[in-house]
Motif scaffolding. Structure first.
Motif, PDB file in Angstrom:
ATOM      1  N   PRO A   1      83.374  -8.925  22.158  1.00 51.67           N
ATOM      2  CA  PRO A   1      82.724  -9.816  21.003  1.00 51.67           C
ATOM      3  C   PRO A   1      82.313  -8.767  19.799  1.00 51.67           C
ATOM      4  O   PRO A   1      82.204  -9.089  18.822  1.00 51.67           O
ATOM      5  N   ALA A   2      82.141  -7.455  20.198  1.00 46.47           N
ATOM      6  CA  ALA A   2      81.776  -6.617  18.738  1.00 46.47           C
ATOM      7  C   ALA A   2      82.983  -6.472  18.020  1.00 46.47           C
ATOM      8  O   ALA A   2      82.588  -6.550  16.653  1.00 46.47           O
TER       9      ALA A   2
ATOM     10  N   GLY B   1      82.370 -18.853  19.804  1.00 43.86           N
ATOM     11  CA  GLY B   1      83.222 -19.466  20.697  1.00 43.86           C
ATOM     12  C   GLY B   1      83.221 -18.824  21.937  1.00 43.86           C
ATOM     13  O   GLY B   1      83.864 -19.387  23.061  1.00 43.86           O
ATOM     14  N   PHE B   2      82.331 -17.870  22.365  1.00 40.97           N
ATOM     15  CA  PHE B   2      82.337 -17.241  23.633  1.00 40.97           C
ATOM     16  C   PHE B   2      81.912 -18.333  24.785  1.00 40.97           C
ATOM     17  O   PHE B   2      82.528 -18.327  25.907  1.00 40.97           O
ATOM     18  N   VAL B   3      80.647 -18.866  24.241  1.00 36.98           N
ATOM     19  CA  VAL B   3      80.067 -19.776  25.707  1.00 36.98           C
ATOM     20  C   VAL B   3      80.880 -20.940  25.671  1.00 36.98           C
ATOM     21  O   VAL B   3      81.254 -21.518  26.766  1.00 36.98           O
ATOM     22  N   GLN B   4      81.665 -21.546  24.540  1.00 32.15           N
ATOM     23  CA  GLN B   4      82.589 -22.628  24.628  1.00 32.15           C
ATOM     24  C   GLN B   4      83.827 -22.222  25.528  1.00 32.15           C
ATOM     25  O   GLN B   4      84.259 -23.021  26.180  1.00 32.15           O
ATOM     26  N   GLN B   5      84.135 -20.905  25.339  1.00 37.34           N
ATOM     27  CA  GLN B   5      85.481 -20.377  26.065  1.00 37.34           C
ATOM     28  C   GLN B   5      85.309 -20.283  27.453  1.00 37.34           C
ATOM     29  O   GLN B   5      86.059 -20.821  28.399  1.00 37.34           O
TER      30      GLN B   5
ATOM     31  N   GLU C   1      82.866 -11.168  29.614  1.00 34.10           N
ATOM     32  CA  GLU C   1      82.957 -10.058  30.789  1.00 34.10           C
ATOM     33  C   GLU C   1      83.373 -10.962  31.868  1.00 34.10           C
ATOM     34  O   GLU C   1      84.208 -10.365  32.650  1.00 34.10           O
ATOM     35  N   ARG C   2      82.912 -12.171  32.090  1.00 37.66           N
ATOM     36  CA  ARG C   2      83.227 -12.929  33.058  1.00 37.66           C
ATOM     37  C   ARG C   2      84.741 -13.496  33.025  1.00 37.66           C
ATOM     38  O   ARG C   2      85.247 -13.456  34.231  1.00 37.66           O
ATOM     39  N   LEU C   3      85.255 -13.939  31.966  1.00 39.29           N
ATOM     40  CA  LEU C   3      86.642 -13.955  31.861  1.00 39.29           C
ATOM     41  C   LEU C   3      87.621 -12.787  31.936  1.00 39.29           C
ATOM     42  O   LEU C   3      88.505 -12.757  32.447  1.00 39.29           O
TER      43      LEU C   3
END
Length: 234
Positions: free
Chosen positions: A103-104, A123-127, A227-229
């Protein structure tokens, strides 16, 4: 291919287009997303005029016949476009792959094109939500590939990606003509300057960028989803 913006997603589309056996579609739901949300994105009027804004028609085309009589169909999807009200049933007709980037790097790149991005914009939450949805019906994690790894070794990572989705790798994927692609969305002049100047993947990425406190706070919000993905990446 599901990613947020500024994720190497256009270069990946060009790589698949360069194969010679693959039709590509650039952000199928962008116009539908803008029409539904009313958001003021760069070139909004041009996008709505040039692209299909009915999400049901877009979804039908995503799972319909492959264009141009090709054998493969690469769809470059933005996770932010999958808002409530857009039917995701078409995804079950596709092989869903998740393209991630720290994300940085995303925030630093996005802010150069559109100021003051929010967590919803990148888009990270949606991903992560889409990843969970696909995992649920597959009974396993879908394929995840990291843009950092692609930049570090394009040949190796594209070979691994092709193996993971059961298609042959070809060296053609490593280069493309400068100047863009006929399948580019009408928004390309605003967003795609760097990739239009390219003829292949860029050099390996360096250290993470330094960010303002405000942007670092945004990165901190997005990082757990990334990090989860990343734990499942090739």
């Amino acid at each position: 291919m599901w990613s947020g913006p500024r994720n190497l997603s256009t270069a990946m589309m060009y790589a698949f287009a360069a194969r010679g056996d693959c039709a590509v579609w650039d952000e199928p739901f962008y116009a539908a997303y803008l029409a539904a949300t009313g958001l003021d994105h760069p070139m909004r009027d041009e996008i709505l005029a040039a692209h299909e804004a009915d999400p049901d028609k877009v979804a039908a085309a995503c799972s319909g016949p492959i264009p141009q009589e090709q054998s493969l169909f690469y769809q470059k999807h933005m996770t932010v476009h999958m808002i409530p009200g857009i039917d995701r049933g078409f995804m079950r007709d596709c092989v869903n792959v998740f393209l991630i980037r720290h994300p940085a790097r995303v925030v630093a790149s996005y802010a150069k094109k559109r100021e003051d991005p929010s967590l919803a914009d990148i888009g990270f939450v949606q991903q992560a939500e889409l990843f969970d949805e696909v995992s649920g019906w597959l009974g396993r994690a879908p394929v995840v590939v990291d843009s950092l790894d692609i930049r570090a070794n394009p040949r190796q990572m594209l070979h691994k990606l092709c193996d993971a989705v059961d298609i042959p790798f070809t060296e053609k994927m490593l280069t493309w003509p400068a100047g863009g692609h006929p399948s580019d969305g009408v928004w390309a002049p605003h967003w795609y300057g760097a990739v239009h100047r390219s003829t292949g993947f860029g050099e390996p990425e360096g250290p993470l960028p330094d960010l303002s406190p405000e942007y670092q706070a945004l990165v901190d919000q997005a990082l757990p989803h990334h990090e989860r993905l990343a734990a499942f990446k090739l």
